[in-house]
Design an enzyme around this catalytic site. Structure first.
Site, PDB file in Angstrom:
ATOM      1  CG  HIS A  47     102.921  43.788  56.858  1.00  0.00           C
ATOM      2  ND1 HIS A  47     101.660  43.508  56.340  1.00  0.00           N
ATOM      3  CD2 HIS A  47     103.318  44.786  56.319  1.00  0.00           C
ATOM      4  CE1 HIS A  47     101.209  44.766  55.499  1.00  0.00           C
ATOM      5  NE2 HIS A  47     102.487  45.295  55.527  1.00  0.00           N
ATOM      6  CD  GLU A 160     114.690  40.066  48.413  1.00  0.00           C
ATOM      7  OE1 GLU A 160     114.073  39.318  47.957  1.00  0.00           O
ATOM      8  OE2 GLU A 160     115.666  39.926  48.816  1.00  0.00           O
ATOM      9  CB  SER A 198      97.693  46.626  52.942  1.00  0.00           C
ATOM     10  OG  SER A 198      98.930  46.248  53.568  1.00  0.00           O
TER      11      SER A 198
HETATM   12  P1  AMP Z   1     103.689  48.465  54.087  1.00  0.00           P
HETATM   13  O1  AMP Z   1     102.705  48.290  55.165  1.00  0.00           O
HETATM   14  O2  AMP Z   1     103.273  48.138  52.734  1.00  0.00           O
HETATM   15  O3  AMP Z   1     104.416  49.729  54.005  1.00  0.00           O
HETATM   16  O4  AMP Z   1     104.819  47.250  54.042  1.00  0.00           O
HETATM   17  C1  AMP Z   1     105.665  47.472  55.040  1.00  0.00           C
HETATM   18  C2  AMP Z   1     106.813  46.448  54.964  1.00  0.00           C
HETATM   19  O5  AMP Z   1     106.282  45.111  54.755  1.00  0.00           O
HETATM   20  C3  AMP Z   1     107.558  47.077  53.860  1.00  0.00           C
HETATM   21  O6  AMP Z   1     108.868  46.570  53.943  1.00  0.00           O
HETATM   22  C4  AMP Z   1     107.267  45.924  52.688  1.00  0.00           C
HETATM   23  O7  AMP Z   1     108.235  45.841  51.855  1.00  0.00           O
HETATM   24  C5  AMP Z   1     106.893  44.714  53.363  1.00  0.00           C
HETATM   25  N1  AMP Z   1     105.824  43.730  52.710  1.00  0.00           N
HETATM   26  C6  AMP Z   1     104.746  44.114  52.273  1.00  0.00           C
HETATM   27  N2  AMP Z   1     104.328  43.195  51.655  1.00  0.00           N
HETATM   28  C7  AMP Z   1     105.238  42.120  51.512  1.00  0.00           C
HETATM   29  C8  AMP Z   1     105.191  40.785  51.223  1.00  0.00           C
HETATM   30  N3  AMP Z   1     104.287  40.120  50.596  1.00  0.00           N
HETATM   31  N4  AMP Z   1     106.286  39.971  51.671  1.00  0.00           N
HETATM   32  C9  AMP Z   1     107.095  40.429  52.077  1.00  0.00           C
HETATM   33  N5  AMP Z   1     107.284  41.867  52.639  1.00  0.00           N
HETATM   34  C10 AMP Z   1     106.047  42.367  52.429  1.00  0.00           C
END
Ligand code: AMP
Length: 292
Positions: A47, A160, A198
């Site tokens: 994030h 991605e 997460s």
């Molecule tokens: P989330 O909180 O899981 O909805 O993720 C929020 C944003 O962070 C989304 O655009 C995800 O694709 C990105 N994201 C989550 N995990 C990763 C990661 N390991 N590397 C890069 N971006 C991530």
């Protein structure tokens, strides 16, 4: 010399869209650009890397922290989703106290109607995550569209890691003529290769170690793709996980990056990706890799 920047005072957190909108209108002048990073919190380095990219490319960066109920098809997954606003705020302030945090309530977003809109993403929604998580992408489309209306960003940053989501958000932006540039950012991984998520918080230390099999397997498929058919590779992946009782493979797919249609016979000028979803003790993990 002190490394602290005493001039930078942390922004207050915005819990309501009206106050956020008023603030953003007051700072947004001609040629000011706003970068936006939507998240569901429980922040990790993945994030933070999205935020770093936004900070580089925009005058203002807004981060939303909102566990969106309409994108969860599994009530247990929603109730067990980690909620750590205090630690998240600390991490953001450590990165840059000028980042604007929007942490709305369900009411502030949905105003009494906690339902998803129906979207047509030209078939992108019918593959992989869409097949196994019915309604998930309607929930994603609903929240992203709503957040874009509230924040009105110039650029929005998506990982991605959720490649199908990234393509769906691009499609939604295009179809609705929204003036937002969608920026895809690379996957951040743990030292053992496991894609940061997460949901990893819910794994034991041992499971977290064992879960590196997921990334190791898809990295290997990149090698295999040079001279094996997609069908043979799928069979091999199924065998890898069948042998290991810690895992329950939901799907492994090789798909066209643009259409997300499964690849049967690879064509030279197309780009393909491997996608995987695996349960480790009821915790669902996904990963993806470009096969180019
Ligand atoms: P989330 O909180 O899981 O909805 O993720 C929020 C944003 O962070 C989304 O655009 C995800 O694709 C990105 N994201 C989550 N995990 C990763 C990661 N390991 N590397 C890069 N971006 C991530």
């Amino acid at each position: 010399m002190f490394a602290f920047n005493f001039n930078k005072i942390a922004m207050p957190i915005f819990y309501g869209k009206v106050a956020l909108n008023t603030f953003l209108k007051s700072v947004k002048k001609q040629n000011t650009s706003i970068g936006f990073v939507p998240t569901m919190g429980a922040l990790h380095q993945g994030h933070l890397s999205l935020m770093q990219q936004s900070l580089k490319e925009n005058q203002y960066t807004v981060v939303s922290i909102f566990v969106n109920p309409t994108q969860f098809n599994n009530p247990e997954d929603l109730s067990k989703y980690p909620r750590t606003l205090e630690q998240d705020t600390e991490k953001i302030n450590d990165l840059d106290p000028e980042i604007i945090i929007y942490a709305p309530s369900v009411e502030d977003i949905y105003e009494g109607n906690v339902n998803a809109e129906s979207f047509d993403f030209d078939g992108l929604e019918n593959q992989m995550e869409g097949k196994f998580r019915p309604g998930h992408f309607d929930g994603v489309g609903t929240i992203v569209k709503r957040l874009f209306e509230i924040v009105q960003p110039n650029n929005a940053y998506f990982g991605e890691k959720d490649f199908q989501q990234l393509q769906i958000v691009k499609k939604m932006t295009l179809k609705n003529n929204l003036a937002v540039t969608i920026v895809g950012c690379p996957i951040h991984r743990e030292a053992n290769g496991l894609a940061m998520s997460s949901r990893n918080e819910r794994l034991t230390a041992q499971q977290r170690e064992e879960a590196s099999l997921i990334s190791q397997t898809i990295f290997k498929t990149k090698e295999l793709f040079k001279n094996k058919s997609p069908a043979a590779i799928k069979e091999w992946v199924a065998e890898v996980f069948e042998k290991n009782p810690t895992f329950d493979l939901e799907y492994f797919e090789i798909a066209d990056e643009e259409t997300l249609n499964p690849c049967i016979d690879p064509e030279k000028d197309k780009k393909y990706r491997a996608f995987i979803a695996v349960f480790v003790n009821n915790i669902r993990l996904i990963d993806t890799i470009s096969l180019k």
